[in-house]
Design an enzyme around this catalytic site. Structure first.
Site, PDB file in Angstrom:
ATOM      1  N   CYS A 194       0.864  -1.255  -0.142  1.00 37.41           N
ATOM      2  CA  CYS A 194       0.157  -0.249   0.009  1.00 37.41           C
ATOM      3  C   CYS A 194       0.849   1.133  -0.183  1.00 37.41           C
ATOM      4  CB  CYS A 194      -1.116   0.016   1.341  1.00 37.41           C
ATOM      5  SG  CYS A 194      -0.436   1.042   2.620  1.00 37.41           S
ATOM      6  N   HIS A 223       1.206   3.189   3.657  1.00 34.01           N
ATOM      7  CA  HIS A 223       2.145   2.975   4.743  1.00 34.01           C
ATOM      8  C   HIS A 223       3.229   1.889   4.270  1.00 34.01           C
ATOM      9  CE1 HIS A 223      -2.272   3.531   5.870  1.00 34.01           C
ATOM     10  NE2 HIS A 223      -1.405   4.018   7.104  1.00 34.01           N
ATOM     11  N   GLN A 280      -5.424  -0.529  -3.733  1.00 40.90           N
ATOM     12  CA  GLN A 280      -6.400  -1.744  -4.502  1.00 40.90           C
ATOM     13  C   GLN A 280      -7.126  -1.166  -5.371  1.00 40.90           C
ATOM     14  OE1 GLN A 280      -8.130  -4.243  -1.349  1.00 40.90           O
ATOM     15  NE2 GLN A 280      -9.515  -5.081  -2.980  1.00 40.90           N
ATOM     16  N   CYS A 329      -1.829  -2.750   6.788  1.00 42.48           N
ATOM     17  CA  CYS A 329      -1.963  -1.457   7.649  1.00 42.48           C
ATOM     18  C   CYS A 329      -3.188  -1.522   8.243  1.00 42.48           C
ATOM     19  CB  CYS A 329      -1.774  -0.406   6.570  1.00 42.48           C
ATOM     20  SG  CYS A 329      -3.047  -0.256   5.207  1.00 42.48           S
TER      21      CYS A 329
END
Ligand SMILES: [Zn+2]
Length: 208
Positions: free
Chosen positions: A101, A104, A142, A172
């Site tokens: 991601c 993070h 995503q 995360c």
């Protein structure tokens, strides 16, 4: 890496899997050096035995986990397109995804299900998984990952429709305790025939 390429039933190394074995030495050095600073900032001693080689390992891991930036997913598809009059839904289910991601830099992972309805051309099935991987091996969210896979297949193969569903767990959320530990995020993106309820419902039924 080798495991991964063979898991996709594909020993052709011309699209990046071989390349990531040859790390960019200068980038490894720069990333490792920056990461030593991070270790110090979190109160670690980068010179202690267990951490001595960690900055270099981290640098190589990051290069591998983001090597999708160096791949051309459309080219992966074009390398295995075949003329074919088949016009039924083609589904590739349960493609494993491992991504990071971008907020993070923590992993999110799960499964992608991809379908298309051919319009004169089909594509080698392993290439669909390679396209998913090429987009996943980047810093991602995503939602964008899902749309990018759909758009790449739509613009390259020009099928009568594309459907992409991704189900993933985000570290995360899980590790930081933001949500329940087993929560799964589902995203979907459709074009063409899959925008019709009946076709979409059939796809959703087939992927379970
Ligand atoms: Zn995140």
């Amino acid at each position: 890496m080798d495991d991964h390429a063979s898991a996709l039933g594909d020993t052709d190394d011309s699209f990046g899997y071989a390349k990531v074995d040859q790390y960019n030495a200068r980038a490894v050095e720069r990333i490792a050096s920056a990461f030593r600073g991070i270790l110090e900032e979190i109160g670690e001693d980068p010179t202690r035995e267990g951490l001595a080689k960690t900055p270099e390992r981290f640098a190589k891991a990051m290069q591998f986990l983001t090597h999708g930036h160096d791949l051309d997913p459309a080219e992966i598809l074009r390398s295995a397109m075949f003329r074919e009059e088949y016009r039924q839904m083609v589904i590739v289910r349960d493609i494993e995804i491992y991504s990071l991601c971008e907020h993070h830099v923590l992993p999110f992972f799960g499964k992608a299900h991809v379908a298309y309805i051919p319009n004169g051309y089909i594509v080698g099935l392993s290439k669909i998984a390679r396209v998913v991987d090429a987009f996943a091996r980047r810093l991602q969210v995503q939602e964008r990952l899902t749309a990018a896979i759909r758009d790449c297949i739509q613009s390259t193969l020009r099928p009568l429709g594309v459907a992409v569903v991704i189900e993933a767990q985000h570290m995360c959320m899980v590790m930081r305790g933001v949500q329940k530990q087993h929560s799964i995020a589902t995203t979907s993106a459709f074009t063409g025939g899959f925008e019709q309820d009946r076709t979409r419902a059939e796809f959703m039924r087939l992927i379970g």
